[in-house]
Design a protein around this motif. Structure first.
Motif, short mmCIF file in Angstrom:
data_model
loop_
_atom_site.label_atom_id
_atom_site.label_comp_id
_atom_site.label_asym_id
_atom_site.label_seq_id
_atom_site.Cartn_x
_atom_site.Cartn_y
_atom_site.Cartn_z
N ILE A 1 0.85 -1.20 0.00
CA ILE A 1 0.00 0.00 0.00
C ILE A 1 0.88 1.24 0.00
N ILE A 2 0.52 2.20 -0.84
CA ILE A 2 1.17 3.50 -0.85
C ILE A 2 0.14 4.53 -0.38
N GLY A 3 0.42 5.23 0.71
CA GLY A 3 -0.53 6.16 1.29
C GLY A 3 -0.72 7.41 0.46
N VAL A 4 -1.79 8.14 0.71
CA VAL A 4 -2.12 9.31 -0.11
C VAL A 4 -1.10 10.44 0.04
N GLN A 5 -0.35 10.45 1.15
CA GLN A 5 0.69 11.47 1.31
C GLN A 5 2.09 10.92 1.04
N GLN A 6 2.17 9.70 0.56
CA GLN A 6 3.47 9.05 0.32
C GLN A 6 3.70 8.73 -1.15
N ILE A 7 2.99 9.40 -2.04
CA ILE A 7 3.08 9.05 -3.45
C ILE A 7 4.46 9.33 -4.04
N ASP A 8 5.28 10.14 -3.36
CA ASP A 8 6.64 10.38 -3.85
C ASP A 8 7.55 9.18 -3.60
N ARG A 9 7.04 8.14 -2.97
CA ARG A 9 7.83 6.94 -2.70
C ARG A 9 7.28 5.71 -3.43
N VAL A 10 6.52 5.98 -4.48
CA VAL A 10 5.87 4.89 -5.20
C VAL A 10 6.90 3.97 -5.88
N VAL A 11 8.03 4.52 -6.32
CA VAL A 11 9.05 3.68 -6.97
C VAL A 11 9.57 2.64 -5.99
N GLU A 12 9.81 3.03 -4.75
CA GLU A 12 10.28 2.09 -3.74
C GLU A 12 9.28 0.95 -3.54
N VAL A 13 8.02 1.32 -3.40
CA VAL A 13 7.00 0.32 -3.12
C VAL A 13 6.83 -0.63 -4.30
N VAL A 14 6.84 -0.09 -5.51
CA VAL A 14 6.69 -0.94 -6.71
C VAL A 14 7.87 -1.89 -6.84
N GLU A 15 9.09 -1.39 -6.60
CA GLU A 15 10.26 -2.27 -6.72
C GLU A 15 10.18 -3.43 -5.75
N GLU A 16 9.86 -3.13 -4.49
CA GLU A 16 9.81 -4.20 -3.49
C GLU A 16 8.68 -5.18 -3.79
N THR A 17 7.57 -4.68 -4.32
CA THR A 17 6.45 -5.55 -4.66
C THR A 17 6.83 -6.48 -5.81
N ILE A 18 7.52 -5.96 -6.79
CA ILE A 18 7.97 -6.78 -7.92
C ILE A 18 8.92 -7.87 -7.45
N LYS A 19 9.69 -7.58 -6.41
CA LYS A 19 10.62 -8.57 -5.86
C LYS A 19 9.91 -9.61 -4.98
N GLY A 20 8.61 -9.41 -4.77
CA GLY A 20 7.86 -10.37 -3.97
C GLY A 20 7.65 -9.97 -2.54
N HIS A 21 8.02 -8.74 -2.18
CA HIS A 21 7.85 -8.26 -0.82
C HIS A 21 6.56 -7.44 -0.69
N SER A 22 6.14 -7.22 0.54
CA SER A 22 4.96 -6.40 0.81
C SER A 22 5.38 -5.20 1.65
N VAL A 23 5.06 -4.00 1.15
CA VAL A 23 5.47 -2.76 1.83
C VAL A 23 4.24 -1.88 2.03
N ARG A 24 4.15 -1.26 3.19
CA ARG A 24 3.04 -0.35 3.46
C ARG A 24 3.57 0.98 4.00
N LEU A 25 3.29 2.06 3.28
CA LEU A 25 3.69 3.40 3.69
C LEU A 25 2.43 4.25 3.83
N LEU A 26 2.03 4.52 5.06
CA LEU A 26 0.76 5.19 5.31
C LEU A 26 0.90 6.46 6.15
N GLY A 27 2.11 6.90 6.40
CA GLY A 27 2.33 8.04 7.29
C GLY A 27 1.97 9.38 6.66
N GLN A 28 2.03 10.42 7.48
CA GLN A 28 1.72 11.79 7.06
C GLN A 28 3.02 12.57 6.82
N LYS A 29 3.00 13.48 5.87
CA LYS A 29 4.12 14.38 5.66
C LYS A 29 4.07 15.49 6.71
#
Length: 581
Positions: A152-180
């Motif tokens: 999951i990529i949170g609504v305030q974390q869209i600048d980190r979408v590349v990180e989340v996509v890369e880890e997901t493609i590698k088979g990992h699960s990442v959740r970034l839901l914090g506030q800026k």
């Protein structure tokens, strides 16, 4: 289970609770830990042929399909995520079947939108696609059963979408839901100068703030977007300037409530609009997004002046939701019907021809037949040319979901009755024969026409002539429908190019500076280090220290410096070890 797991988490870092061992305690009890011999399982972690080891996957070359539901704010988020992924090297595709990963950007306003989202997740899993979830649904309720195990990529974390996509493609699960946040103060969200791929190269969607000041009892979006957080005026003006330099000729300002803009940072909406008007080129246009009645009331005089400006559409979206004060009170809308009428009447008088769009909810809990009659009378009085009719859906976790509900058959009938009233009048018949100046920016859904808008943001269909796209032209109105007019370009009229430079090609990345262009060629690794489903703050913060260039100043240079320093330390240890031996 720790007590922290019983509450809704804002971010994965919040999983560490007061009951967890502190570092000192962990060290103290270590003497009581005894090694245990474990039998080697030869089958453990064996990858199947169709699932290669994560360390053999080369990120940045896969195809990604992005689907967005909901408002223009959500669409802007989707454009930013697409831009960052494309800037890194991923291919954004319109073909879901050929994609390696689906990025699903959700909307939580109504049940049907979430149903589509849920069904898309199921379809992706059945097709063995990697999945990353975004938008308001997972942000508001990340613990729903059907979201388990998914990134999951949170609504305030869209600048980190590349990180989340890369880890997901590698088979990992990442959740970034914090506030800026900056010094403890919540920010509007990710930076506005991120790379983006506009769905329409001629239209820039700018989110001026996120969240709102209200607490409407039916609203689930509040759970995801939170309280009001505005972007500074200068950042918004800079974003507008950049857009015009990339060939944009129409800007949409969006947020959960544009009228509340600036109240958290000591400014207001008219101040922002006057600054934006100064940088809009001749022929380009600005469209203002939705504003609730309470926050526009105190700015009526200034707003009328701005809406009369030749480079601002005389258009305003003001949701009324109901014409019953008792229903509005149950909704906690913080205004009465008289306030709404005051806004509409004033603007109609001061801005001749203005288009007022509004929303109405049918069958809100406690709505009586008399309440609904009042709503019907309001629509009959103003004959809104644009009316968004919504049957009430109780959203989980909202106060309205716990109220006594109106029977489904009654809600359905009221929705039908209001729709019939809306379709009983034609708002544009009297405009046949007029000569109007329109800006051409889009293609119609049936691909038979180009779509233009006149100064009141009324839709005008024009012939599909490529020479007209992105131009301000004069047309004669010869036909009118419920939602549109048709216009024929005047042969002897001047055609004005609205863009000050050639627009970007469809699919081309906006805001791609030289820093971003050089990075993939230089082989710079900006993204996160590998991680499984990351459960605690220490793992996330330490393993994701390497950031994308739009996440930290001088990204490439800093990373290069760190890499060289680490290399030097390793060399020292290596040769030091050889000498001691």
């Amino acid at each position: 289970m720790p007590a922290a797991c019983e509450s809704v988490l804002e971010d994965i870092e919040d999983i560490v609770s007061a009951e967890d061992l502190k570092p000192h305690d962990r060290q103290f009890v270590r003497k009581n830990v005894f090694p245990k011999v474990r039998k080697r399982n030869s089958q453990k972690n064996v990858q199947t042929d169709d699932e290669p080891p994560s360390d053999s996957i080369i990120p940045g070359v896969q195809k990604i399909w992005i689907r967005t539901w909901g408002c223009s704010h959500n669409n802007s988020d989707g454009e930013y995520m697409a831009g960052q992924l494309a800037a890194y090297g991923y291919k954004i595709t319109d073909n879901s079947a050929e994609a390696d990963l689906w990025l699903l950007n959700s909307c939580t306003v109504k049940n049907p939108a979430e149903d589509h989202f849920r069904n898309s997740i199921k379809k992706a899993q059945e097709g063995k696609k990697k999945v990353v979830l975004a938008g308001c649904v997972p942000q508001a309720q990340p613990r729903q059963e059907y979201l388990k195990g998914l990134s999951i990529i949170g609504v305030q974390q869209i600048d980190r979408v590349v990180e989340v996509v890369e880890e997901t493609i590698k088979g990992h699960s990442v959740r970034l839901l914090g506030q800026k946040k900056d010094n403890g103060k919540r920010l509007g969200g990710a930076r506005l100068d991120l790379p983006k791929i506009r769905k329409n190269p001629l239209i820039e969607i700018i989110s001026i703030n996120t969240g709102c000041l209200n607490a409407c009892t039916y609203c689930k979006t509040k759970h995801a977007r939170g309280d009001l957080a505005s972007y500074p005026v200068e950042e918004l003006v800079d974003r507008a300037k950049q857009s015009f330099q990339e060939g944009v000729c129409e800007i949409w300002l969006t947020s959960e409530d544009t009228g509340a803009y600036g109240r958290d940072i000591g400014t207001d909406l008219p101040t922002l609009l006057w600054k934006l008007v100064e940088v809009i080129p001749e022929g380009a246009m600005l469209r203002l997004g939705m504003t609730n009645p309470p926050y526009i009331l105190e700015h009526l005089e200034e707003m009328a002046k701005i809406l009369n400006h030749p480079r601002v559409y005389a258009f305003l979206h003001i949701p009324v939701q109901s014409a019953s004060d008792s229903v509005l009170m149950d909704m906690k809308r913080e205004y009465c019907v008289a306030d709404f009428k005051q806004v509409v009447d004033f603007l109609k008088e001061k801005v001749p021809g203005i288009t007022i769009a509004t929303d109405i909810i049918c069958g809100f809990p406690g709505e009586t037949d008399e309440d609904f009659v009042e709503t019907m009378k309001l629509v009959e009085l103003y004959r809104f040319p644009s009316l968004f009719i919504n049957q009430f859906y109780p959203r989980p976790g909202t106060p309205a979901a716990k109220m006594p509900q109106v029977p489904a058959s009654v809600k359905k009938q009221r929705t039908k009755d209001l729709s019939q009233l809306f379709h009983s009048y034609n708002p544009y018949d009297h405009k046949i024969g007029e000569r109007q100046r329109v800006l051409v920016t889009e293609e119609s859904f049936d691909s038979n026409y180009y779509v233009a808008h006149n100064p009141f943001y009324e839709q005008v269909l024009v012939p599909k002539d490529p020479l007209l796209m992105g131009k301000m032209v004069e047309v004669n109105i010869y036909e009118a429908g419920k939602h549109f007019m048709k216009g024929q370009p005047v042969s002897d009229a001047r055609v004005q190019t609205a863009s000050i430079t050639r627009p970007l090609a469809k699919g081309e990345v906006s805001g791609l500076t030289e820093e971003f262009r050089r990075a993939p060629q230089n082989g710079t690794n900006w993204k996160a280090q590998p991680s499984a489903e990351i459960p605690v703050k220490t793992q996330l913060s330490s393993w994701m220290a390497l950031q994308l260039p739009w996440q930290q100043e001088g990204g490439g240079l800093k990373i290069l410096s760190v890499s060289l320093a680490l290399l030097a330390v390793l060399v020292m240890f290596y040769y030091g070890g050889m000498k001691t031996e």
